[in-house]
Design a protein around this motif. Structure first.
Motif, PDB file in Angstrom:
ATOM      1  N   SER A   1      -8.302  -4.947 -11.798  1.00  0.00           N
ATOM      2  CA  SER A   1      -9.072  -4.649 -13.080  1.00  0.00           C
ATOM      3  C   SER A   1      -8.802  -3.247 -13.128  1.00  0.00           C
ATOM      4  O   SER A   1      -9.079  -2.729 -13.941  1.00  0.00           O
ATOM      5  CB  SER A   1     -10.626  -4.886 -12.783  1.00  0.00           C
ATOM      6  OG  SER A   1     -11.233  -4.456 -11.841  1.00  0.00           O
TER       7      SER A   1
ATOM      8  N   GLU B   1      -6.296   3.942  -2.489  1.00  0.00           N
ATOM      9  CA  GLU B   1      -7.600   3.703  -3.013  1.00  0.00           C
ATOM     10  C   GLU B   1      -8.494   1.747  -2.454  1.00  0.00           C
ATOM     11  O   GLU B   1      -8.747   1.997  -1.220  1.00  0.00           O
ATOM     12  CB  GLU B   1      -8.446   3.429  -4.387  1.00  0.00           C
ATOM     13  CG  GLU B   1     -10.175   3.626  -4.267  1.00  0.00           C
ATOM     14  CD  GLU B   1     -10.839   4.670  -3.136  1.00  0.00           C
ATOM     15  OE1 GLU B   1     -11.991   4.113  -2.021  1.00  0.00           O
ATOM     16  OE2 GLU B   1     -10.543   5.664  -2.747  1.00  0.00           O
ATOM     17  N   PHE B   2      -6.904   1.371  -2.899  1.00  0.00           N
ATOM     18  CA  PHE B   2      -7.229  -0.445  -2.190  1.00  0.00           C
ATOM     19  C   PHE B   2      -6.885  -0.399  -0.809  1.00  0.00           C
ATOM     20  O   PHE B   2      -7.671  -0.943  -0.054  1.00  0.00           O
ATOM     21  CB  PHE B   2      -6.179  -1.214  -3.088  1.00  0.00           C
ATOM     22  CG  PHE B   2      -5.864  -2.639  -2.501  1.00  0.00           C
ATOM     23  CD1 PHE B   2      -6.800  -3.724  -2.587  1.00  0.00           C
ATOM     24  CD2 PHE B   2      -4.674  -2.670  -2.348  1.00  0.00           C
ATOM     25  CE1 PHE B   2      -6.455  -4.545  -2.580  1.00  0.00           C
ATOM     26  CE2 PHE B   2      -4.775  -4.448  -1.554  1.00  0.00           C
ATOM     27  CZ  PHE B   2      -5.692  -5.112  -1.041  1.00  0.00           C
ATOM     28  N   GLN B   3      -6.070   0.398  -0.299  1.00  0.00           N
ATOM     29  CA  GLN B   3      -5.902  -0.472   0.908  1.00  0.00           C
ATOM     30  C   GLN B   3      -6.666   0.830   1.904  1.00  0.00           C
ATOM     31  O   GLN B   3      -6.527   0.210   2.968  1.00  0.00           O
ATOM     32  CB  GLN B   3      -4.011   0.642   1.358  1.00  0.00           C
ATOM     33  CG  GLN B   3      -2.554  -0.205   1.127  1.00  0.00           C
ATOM     34  CD  GLN B   3      -1.548   0.373   0.672  1.00  0.00           C
ATOM     35  OE1 GLN B   3      -1.701   1.766   0.224  1.00  0.00           O
ATOM     36  NE2 GLN B   3      -1.000   0.368   0.855  1.00  0.00           N
TER      37      GLN B   3
ATOM     38  N   HIS C   1     -11.574  -6.297  -2.862  1.00  0.00           N
ATOM     39  CA  HIS C   1     -11.443  -4.869  -2.948  1.00  0.00           C
ATOM     40  C   HIS C   1      -9.685  -5.153  -4.298  1.00  0.00           C
ATOM     41  O   HIS C   1      -9.598  -4.793  -4.829  1.00  0.00           O
ATOM     42  CB  HIS C   1     -10.761  -4.428  -1.401  1.00  0.00           C
ATOM     43  CG  HIS C   1     -11.480  -4.244  -0.407  1.00  0.00           C
ATOM     44  ND1 HIS C   1     -12.832  -3.424  -1.109  1.00  0.00           N
ATOM     45  CD2 HIS C   1     -11.895  -4.082   0.679  1.00  0.00           C
ATOM     46  CE1 HIS C   1     -13.763  -3.375  -0.489  1.00  0.00           C
ATOM     47  NE2 HIS C   1     -12.886  -3.953   0.528  1.00  0.00           N
TER      48      HIS C   1
ATOM     49  N   GLU D   1       3.213  -1.734  -5.856  1.00  0.00           N
ATOM     50  CA  GLU D   1       3.283  -1.005  -6.268  1.00  0.00           C
ATOM     51  C   GLU D   1       4.489  -1.018  -6.995  1.00  0.00           C
ATOM     52  O   GLU D   1       4.740  -1.312  -8.474  1.00  0.00           O
ATOM     53  CB  GLU D   1       3.321  -0.173  -5.787  1.00  0.00           C
ATOM     54  CG  GLU D   1       2.294   0.774  -5.236  1.00  0.00           C
ATOM     55  CD  GLU D   1       2.220   2.404  -4.207  1.00  0.00           C
ATOM     56  OE1 GLU D   1       2.867   1.960  -3.492  1.00  0.00           O
ATOM     57  OE2 GLU D   1       1.835   3.311  -4.601  1.00  0.00           O
TER      58      GLU D   1
ATOM     59  N   LEU E   1     -11.305  -5.389  -7.873  1.00  0.00           N
ATOM     60  CA  LEU E   1     -11.071  -4.337  -7.959  1.00  0.00           C
ATOM     61  C   LEU E   1      -9.461  -3.349  -8.394  1.00  0.00           C
ATOM     62  O   LEU E   1      -9.543  -2.671  -9.645  1.00  0.00           O
ATOM     63  CB  LEU E   1     -11.938  -3.039  -7.225  1.00  0.00           C
ATOM     64  CG  LEU E   1     -13.471  -3.464  -6.950  1.00  0.00           C
ATOM     65  CD1 LEU E   1     -13.908  -2.499  -6.153  1.00  0.00           C
ATOM     66  CD2 LEU E   1     -14.294  -3.014  -8.289  1.00  0.00           C
ATOM     67  N   LEU E   2      -8.720  -3.788  -7.599  1.00  0.00           N
ATOM     68  CA  LEU E   2      -7.221  -3.629  -8.031  1.00  0.00           C
ATOM     69  C   LEU E   2      -6.902  -3.493  -8.852  1.00  0.00           C
ATOM     70  O   LEU E   2      -6.321  -3.891  -9.855  1.00  0.00           O
ATOM     71  CB  LEU E   2      -6.984  -4.013  -6.951  1.00  0.00           C
ATOM     72  CG  LEU E   2      -5.075  -3.553  -6.857  1.00  0.00           C
ATOM     73  CD1 LEU E   2      -4.618  -1.818  -6.715  1.00  0.00           C
ATOM     74  CD2 LEU E   2      -4.336  -3.586  -5.423  1.00  0.00           C
TER      75      LEU E   2
ATOM     76  N   ARG F   1      -9.621   0.944   1.859  1.00  0.00           N
ATOM     77  CA  ARG F   1     -10.975   0.405   1.400  1.00  0.00           C
ATOM     78  C   ARG F   1     -10.811  -0.774   2.703  1.00  0.00           C
ATOM     79  O   ARG F   1     -11.593  -1.243   3.514  1.00  0.00           O
ATOM     80  CB  ARG F   1     -11.666  -0.331   0.046  1.00  0.00           C
ATOM     81  CG  ARG F   1     -12.088   0.644  -0.602  1.00  0.00           C
ATOM     82  CD  ARG F   1     -12.667   0.470  -1.833  1.00  0.00           C
ATOM     83  NE  ARG F   1     -13.188   1.310  -2.872  1.00  0.00           N
ATOM     84  CZ  ARG F   1     -14.237   1.419  -3.948  1.00  0.00           C
ATOM     85  NH1 ARG F   1     -14.171   0.151  -4.400  1.00  0.00           N
ATOM     86  NH2 ARG F   1     -13.904   2.711  -4.953  1.00  0.00           N
TER      87      ARG F   1
ATOM     88  N   LYS G   1      -9.779  -0.991 -11.783  1.00  0.00           N
ATOM     89  CA  LYS G   1     -10.927   0.341 -11.708  1.00  0.00           C
ATOM     90  C   LYS G   1     -10.075   1.033 -10.391  1.00  0.00           C
ATOM     91  O   LYS G   1     -10.806   1.717 -10.195  1.00  0.00           O
ATOM     92  CB  LYS G   1     -12.068  -0.147 -10.747  1.00  0.00           C
ATOM     93  CG  LYS G   1     -12.578  -1.061 -12.212  1.00  0.00           C
ATOM     94  CD  LYS G   1     -13.521  -1.946 -11.678  1.00  0.00           C
ATOM     95  CE  LYS G   1     -14.203  -2.822 -13.470  1.00  0.00           C
ATOM     96  NZ  LYS G   1     -15.615  -3.561 -13.352  1.00  0.00           N
ATOM     97  N   ILE G   2      -9.305   0.637  -9.334  1.00  0.00           N
ATOM     98  CA  ILE G   2      -8.902   1.387  -8.054  1.00  0.00           C
ATOM     99  C   ILE G   2      -7.164   1.307  -8.617  1.00  0.00           C
ATOM    100  O   ILE G   2      -6.821   0.514  -8.522  1.00  0.00           O
ATOM    101  CB  ILE G   2      -9.648   1.484  -6.967  1.00  0.00           C
ATOM    102  CG1 ILE G   2      -9.232  -0.304  -6.293  1.00  0.00           C
ATOM    103  CG2 ILE G   2     -11.068   1.000  -6.645  1.00  0.00           C
ATOM    104  CD1 ILE G   2      -9.922  -0.286  -5.262  1.00  0.00           C
ATOM    105  N   ASN G   3      -6.726   2.024  -7.744  1.00  0.00           N
ATOM    106  CA  ASN G   3      -5.627   2.346  -7.496  1.00  0.00           C
ATOM    107  C   ASN G   3      -4.676   1.621  -5.878  1.00  0.00           C
ATOM    108  O   ASN G   3      -5.725   1.174  -5.259  1.00  0.00           O
ATOM    109  CB  ASN G   3      -4.501   3.511  -7.596  1.00  0.00           C
ATOM    110  CG  ASN G   3      -5.328   4.601  -6.620  1.00  0.00           C
ATOM    111  OD1 ASN G   3      -5.884   4.367  -5.453  1.00  0.00           O
ATOM    112  ND2 ASN G   3      -5.059   5.788  -7.114  1.00  0.00           N
TER     113      ASN G   3
END
Length: 208
Positions: free
Chosen positions: A58, A65-67, A52, A119, A55-56, A69, A60-62
């Motif tokens: 890179s 979404e990371f939290q 996860h 963030e 992906l964050l 998953r 690919k997710i914000n």
């Protein structure tokens, strides 16, 4: 569906014989094999959580979404380990489920603050990967708490011992138990101690 498939591959505590069975073969297994299974789940969760994080990193997710998953992966593993310790899904009690819920609430609070730091740009990509991996060890607490509760019902006694090759926090030193006591009086490794999921204490149990 994934969780149900996974449960069928697990071990189950047999209260009549006071040992774990392999649910695939029906045979009893050594307790060390059960602990290896728990360690393996920790490692598998580390891989998922770092996945996860990658992906964050890179893009690919914000963070949101990371939290999501991340939290889902934590929840699934905590429930699997609690079911293992309880002797199967059907044996889980409200007390055991309540403990899982409280532990997850704590982890979600950490995750919320983690997301805030990401963030805010306060955490490097390398550190995001490192910190994500650390969350996985928290599932040990769900296993031990459920197991101690289950074994306590059938008269198990236990000792909590320090790992002679590790440095220990003040909490663990205080929790060390050299005499046999009812297992539900033992504080599980990683629970209510400074070292948390990094705890290297061990517990030995037997039926008296």
């Amino acid at each position: 569906a994934e969780s149900k498939k996974y449960y069928r591959k697990m071990y189950q505590f047999d209260p009549r014989n006071h040992r774990y069975r392999n649910l695939d073969t029906g045979r009893f297994v050594r307790y060390a094999e059960v602990l290896q299974f728990v360690d393996g789940e920790v490692k598998r969760l580390e891989v998922r959580l770092q996945g996860h994080a990658r992906l964050l990193n890179s893009g690919k997710i914000n963070v949101g979404e990371f939290q999501l998953r991340f939290a889902e992966s934590l929840k699934n593993s905590h429930l699997r380990m609690a079911a293992l310790g309880a002797g199967g899904q059907q044996q889980m009690t409200a007390q055991q489920l309540g403990h899982v819920g409280r532990e997850l609430s704590t982890q979600y609070e950490y995750l919320y603050y983690f997301g805030y730091q990401i963030e805010s740009g306060k955490v490097s990509e390398k550190r995001i990967l490192q910190r994500s991996k650390m969350y996985a060890k928290s599932i040990n607490t769900s296993f031990y708490h459920a197991e101690f509760t289950a074994r306590g019902k059938v008269g198990f006694y236990a000792k909590r011992l320090l790992d002679p090759q590790a440095q220990h926090c003040e909490s663990c030193i205080a929790y060390q138990q050299l005499n046999w006591v009812p297992i539900n009086q033992i504080v599980p490794p990683g629970v209510r101690c400074i070292c948390g999921g990094r705890c290297r204490c061990r517990v030995i149990a037997r039926k008296i």
